[in-house]
Motif scaffolding. Sequence first.
Motif, PDB file in Angstrom:
ATOM      1  N   GLY A  39      30.567  28.370  36.407  1.00 14.98           N
ATOM      2  CA  GLY A  39      31.587  27.994  37.084  1.00 14.98           C
ATOM      3  C   GLY A  39      32.726  28.980  37.043  1.00 14.98           C
ATOM      4  N   SER A  40      33.075  29.403  35.641  1.00 12.66           N
ATOM      5  CA  SER A  40      34.005  30.334  35.200  1.00 12.66           C
ATOM      6  C   SER A  40      33.917  31.584  35.756  1.00 12.66           C
ATOM      7  CB  SER A  40      34.236  30.503  33.581  1.00 12.66           C
ATOM      8  OG  SER A  40      33.105  30.994  33.150  1.00 12.66           O
ATOM      9  N   LEU A  41      32.688  32.073  35.992  1.00 17.31           N
ATOM     10  CA  LEU A  41      32.407  33.446  36.583  1.00 17.31           C
ATOM     11  C   LEU A  41      32.558  33.410  37.894  1.00 17.31           C
ATOM     12  CD1 LEU A  41      31.604  36.298  36.331  1.00 17.31           C
ATOM     13  CD2 LEU A  41      29.041  35.543  36.395  1.00 17.31           C
ATOM     14  N   LEU A  42      32.149  31.925  38.729  1.00 16.75           N
ATOM     15  CA  LEU A  42      32.445  31.957  40.205  1.00 16.75           C
ATOM     16  C   LEU A  42      34.073  32.156  40.527  1.00 16.75           C
ATOM     17  CD1 LEU A  42      30.074  29.136  41.248  1.00 16.75           C
ATOM     18  CD2 LEU A  42      29.709  31.464  41.863  1.00 16.75           C
ATOM     19  N   LYS A  43      34.786  31.500  39.773  1.00 15.52           N
ATOM     20  CA  LYS A  43      36.214  31.402  39.800  1.00 15.52           C
ATOM     21  C   LYS A  43      36.773  32.845  39.543  1.00 15.52           C
ATOM     22  CE  LYS A  43      38.168  27.793  37.830  1.00 15.52           C
ATOM     23  NZ  LYS A  43      38.582  26.829  38.965  1.00 15.52           N
ATOM     24  N   HIS A  44      36.156  33.455  38.683  1.00 14.49           N
ATOM     25  CA  HIS A  44      36.668  34.686  38.139  1.00 14.49           C
ATOM     26  C   HIS A  44      36.399  35.715  39.340  1.00 14.49           C
ATOM     27  CE1 HIS A  44      38.074  37.627  35.268  1.00 14.49           C
ATOM     28  NE2 HIS A  44      37.118  38.579  35.233  1.00 14.49           N
ATOM     29  N   LYS A  45      35.452  35.744  39.991  1.00  8.88           N
ATOM     30  CA  LYS A  45      35.005  36.548  41.028  1.00  8.88           C
ATOM     31  C   LYS A  45      35.777  36.378  42.241  1.00  8.88           C
ATOM     32  CE  LYS A  45      30.906  37.956  41.815  1.00  8.88           C
ATOM     33  NZ  LYS A  45      31.029  39.462  41.597  1.00  8.88           N
ATOM     34  N   ASN A  46      36.088  35.051  42.509  1.00 10.56           N
ATOM     35  CA  ASN A  46      36.862  34.503  43.745  1.00 10.56           C
ATOM     36  C   ASN A  46      38.150  35.009  43.641  1.00 10.56           C
ATOM     37  OD1 ASN A  46      34.563  33.313  44.785  1.00 10.56           O
ATOM     38  ND2 ASN A  46      35.155  31.315  44.036  1.00 10.56           N
ATOM     39  N   ASN A  47      38.664  35.649  42.170  1.00  5.93           N
ATOM     40  CA  ASN A  47      39.947  35.699  42.140  1.00  5.93           C
ATOM     41  C   ASN A  47      40.207  37.300  41.959  1.00  5.93           C
ATOM     42  OD1 ASN A  47      41.096  33.184  42.227  1.00  5.93           O
ATOM     43  ND2 ASN A  47      40.733  32.897  39.967  1.00  5.93           N
ATOM     44  N   THR A  48      38.907  38.165  42.173  1.00  6.57           N
ATOM     45  CA  THR A  48      39.163  39.456  41.795  1.00  6.57           C
ATOM     46  C   THR A  48      38.976  40.277  43.210  1.00  6.57           C
ATOM     47  OG1 THR A  48      36.750  39.584  41.163  1.00  6.57           O
ATOM     48  CG2 THR A  48      38.401  39.472  39.403  1.00  6.57           C
TER      49      THR A  48
END
Length: 334
Positions: free
Chosen positions: A325-334
């Motif tokens: 989930g943290s990687l999903l959120k990180h990719k959505n914000n980059t």
Amino acid sequence: MGNQVSVDLGPVYVEVVVFLPEEPNPSFSSLNIYSEEYSGTFYFFRYNKKNIEQFKEHPIFRKIQPSNSPVPVTGMRYDSFQNYIQESFQVPVTTHEQMPSATAALHYLTKSNNFGFYSYVRKPPNLEGLHFKASDFKYSPLPPQPEIYPCILINIRSGISVYRVNSPTEFLKVGGSSLGGSTVWALLKMTCNYEDPVEALQDALNGDHSLVDMTVKDIYGGAYQVLGLPADVIASSCAKLRETSHSNHNPADVAKSVLLLFLFNSTQLAYMQAQVEGIQNVVVIGNALHLPSLNMLAEVCMQFWSKGSLKLIHSEYGAYLAAFGSLLKHKNNT
């Protein structure tokens, strides 16, 4: 590396999720998800903290592109292992909250055609001896895009946290216990001198807890009919150690007793919260303890408390939800 990797720090294990913008390569990891949304593949890895250097030796490590973007980290925020990651892998890290990350991953998996959600069915659902074989259980996958919400989510880490989850962004902690994965591992290490949690748990599944625990039969000579308690129900965990040293017992039997102490406590907690909240779905996640055979035994314990009215829902990715989930959120914000 930063925009392709995320890490979840647990008490013993490190979960690593890697994203590569390409088709799946099963030789990297059999546990992987191809995402059309992101045009690439997520790979899932688990390492004992003392063996994390093995990640550098994995072929996928050479595929990760250098980046100044920080690696998202969930889990034990003040663990010195964060410093080790930064120094050893030469990357900055950024801390992400665990539950928002886990619920984001849970939502992604449920809307993406059921990646790995399942339950176990055991027949007959009884506690006779608490001995079982994998063949006694039926693996029952959930239908595509399962209706998860609302659910009771039990997160097994150093301790246990229990949440009511209404949606990907709405959750409330409703209970918990200090008796968690770290407790189990500490007791197994101290009483049986185990060096590896997986070895300890595998031994426990083959142990005979009745040689260590006091059962209803030990007290009443059989079932206690007045209260409806079968003879094999545990009356007092580890009670037979009170007069003898644990060194006089088979380590597998002691390990089985400790494991059941944990599982009966955690499933009772989840069952009571499900009753209070009026919820049927109980989802198990966390990176402290995660083996298929362990999930089977947990189902036996839940069957005892709920009289068969509730089943535990597991995911093949349950140990990785926070990192994913943290990687999903990180990719959505980059």
